[in-house]
Design an enzyme around this catalytic site. Structure first.
Site, PDB file in Angstrom:
ATOM      1  CG  HIS A   1      60.180  31.638  38.325  1.00 20.33           C
ATOM      2  ND1 HIS A   1      59.959  30.371  38.794  1.00 20.33           N
ATOM      3  CD2 HIS A   1      59.083  32.361  38.641  1.00 20.33           C
ATOM      4  CE1 HIS A   1      58.770  30.319  39.373  1.00 20.33           C
ATOM      5  NE2 HIS A   1      58.210  31.503  39.296  1.00 20.33           N
TER       6      HIS A   1
ATOM      7  CD  GLN B   1      50.740  37.901  37.491  1.00 20.27           C
ATOM      8  OE1 GLN B   1      50.241  37.443  38.493  1.00 20.27           O
ATOM      9  NE2 GLN B   1      51.970  37.593  37.110  1.00 20.27           N
TER      10      GLN B   1
ATOM     11  CB  SER C   1      53.110  25.914  37.262  1.00 20.25           C
ATOM     12  OG  SER C   1      52.486  26.300  38.459  1.00 20.25           O
TER      13      SER C   1
END
Ligand code: AMP
Length: 331
Positions: A56, A194, A226
């Site tokens: 992220h 995605q 993850s």
């Protein structure tokens, strides 16, 4: 409101978000009147479900290079979880996330940040806003009655075992786009399908957002980072390595397809057949595989016979109650 030195602004309600977004629109207009348009005078969005890790933060770092204003959303979206899935146990760690974001900002920006409103000059720094709604109704009010769905791309790969997942993703992403009106949105290649689904939605619905794909960040042993890795016991963590290691083996077989046949390397068609046979053997022996496939990286079609095509090797692997995904793109 003024920007705090090297610190993100935390907001938790849609009302605050809309108010702030109006102020930003005003600020951008003022800046462009004074200095003309500048590439950085744009808005980046990093959508996440929180429990942030280096994957992220890499998206955030990429956004910091480009935009004056960056929204990082933290919202565990119930619409993208199936009834038997891990919505309730999904880690929610806002305080830790805020610390990580602030650390990332302070390392990646200059020591001074421009005043948020009324700045009379432009600086090469960003204002980061964490949008962390504390209730589902902030994003989906009780009378919310619309779903945004991409069709064929969502019926394959992860969509087979998670039939409503991508509809949940596109619905929340569309809503975040409508609320934040970003210039660009950052997605990880880790969730390869995605990104393709979001790109299709953006293209079909003519949404004026640039989709930026960021490469997968992995642990030293090769496991893709993850939030779900937190669920794994020590033994499960070791077993999870089956996923990246198998993808690498298939990559090696497929790489032969681009080598020159006069040097003894196999032809494209032979390499693909060998890789597909290898996959059949693997999945027949190990029932933990949800799927393991090679597809055209551009359109996710299973027809991969053409030599010039970019390929993606993608898989989902179950370890105990945890389902992990990963992929490798071959250019
Ligand atoms: P999530 O919080 O799992 O919904 O992920 C939010 C965004 O971070 C998505 O665009 C993911 O693809 C991206 N992401 C998650 N893990 C990684 C990773 N290991 N490397 C790169 N991007 C990632």
């Amino acid at each position: 409101m003024t920007g705090v030195k090297n610190k993100a602004i935390l907001i938790t309600t849609t009302e605050e978000l809309l108010d702030l977004r109006e102020k930003i629109a005003h600020e951008l207009l003022e800046k462009s009147k004074l200095h003309g348009c500048h590439e950085r005078q744009t808005i980046g969005l990093v959508p996440t479900m929180g429990n942030l890790h280096e994957g992220h933060l890499t998206l955030l770092r990429e956004a910091l290079k480009k935009h004056d204003y960056i929204f990082i959303s933290i919202f565990v979206n119930p619409k993208q979880f199936g009834p038997q899935e891990d919505f309730d146990r999904y880690p929610r760690t806002l305080i830790q996330d805020e610390l990580l974001i602030n650390k990332t900002i302070s390392i990646n920006t200059n020591s001074t940040i421009s005043e948020f409103v009324g700045s009379s000059f432009f600086k090469d720094t960003s204002i980061v806003i964490i949008f962390a709604p504390q209730s589902v109704q902030e994003i989906f009010p009780l009378d919310f009655d619309t779903e945004v769905a991409v069709n064929s791309l969502t019926k394959i790969m992860c969509g087979k075992s998670r039939p409503h997942h991508f509809q949940g993703v596109t619905t929340v992403v569309y809503r975040l786009f409508a609320l934040i009106r970003p210039t660009a949105a950052y997605f990880g290649q880790k969730d390869y399908q995605q990104v393709q689904v979001v790109k299709r939605m953006v293209s079909d619905l003519l949404i004026p957002v640039k989709i930026v794909e960021v490469p997968i960040i992995r642990d030293e042993d090769g496991l893709a980072l993850s939030s779900r890795n937190n669920f794994l016991s020590k033994e499960e963590r070791a077993l999870a390595l089956t996923l990246p290691r198998t993808l690498q083996k298939i990559q090696k077989i497929l790489q032969k397809r681009v080598e020159n046949s006069t040097t003894g390397a196999v032809t494209s068609a032979t390499a693909i057949t060998m890789a597909l046979n290898f996959i059949q053997e693997i999945i027949s022996k190990d029932t933990n595989w949800d799927y393991l496939e090679i597809r055209d990286a551009d359109n996710l079609l299973a027809n991969i016979s053409g030599e010039s095509k970019r390929l993606v090797i993608a898989g989902a692997y179950r370890v105990g109650c945890t389902r992990l995904i990963d992929n490798i793109v071959l250019n």
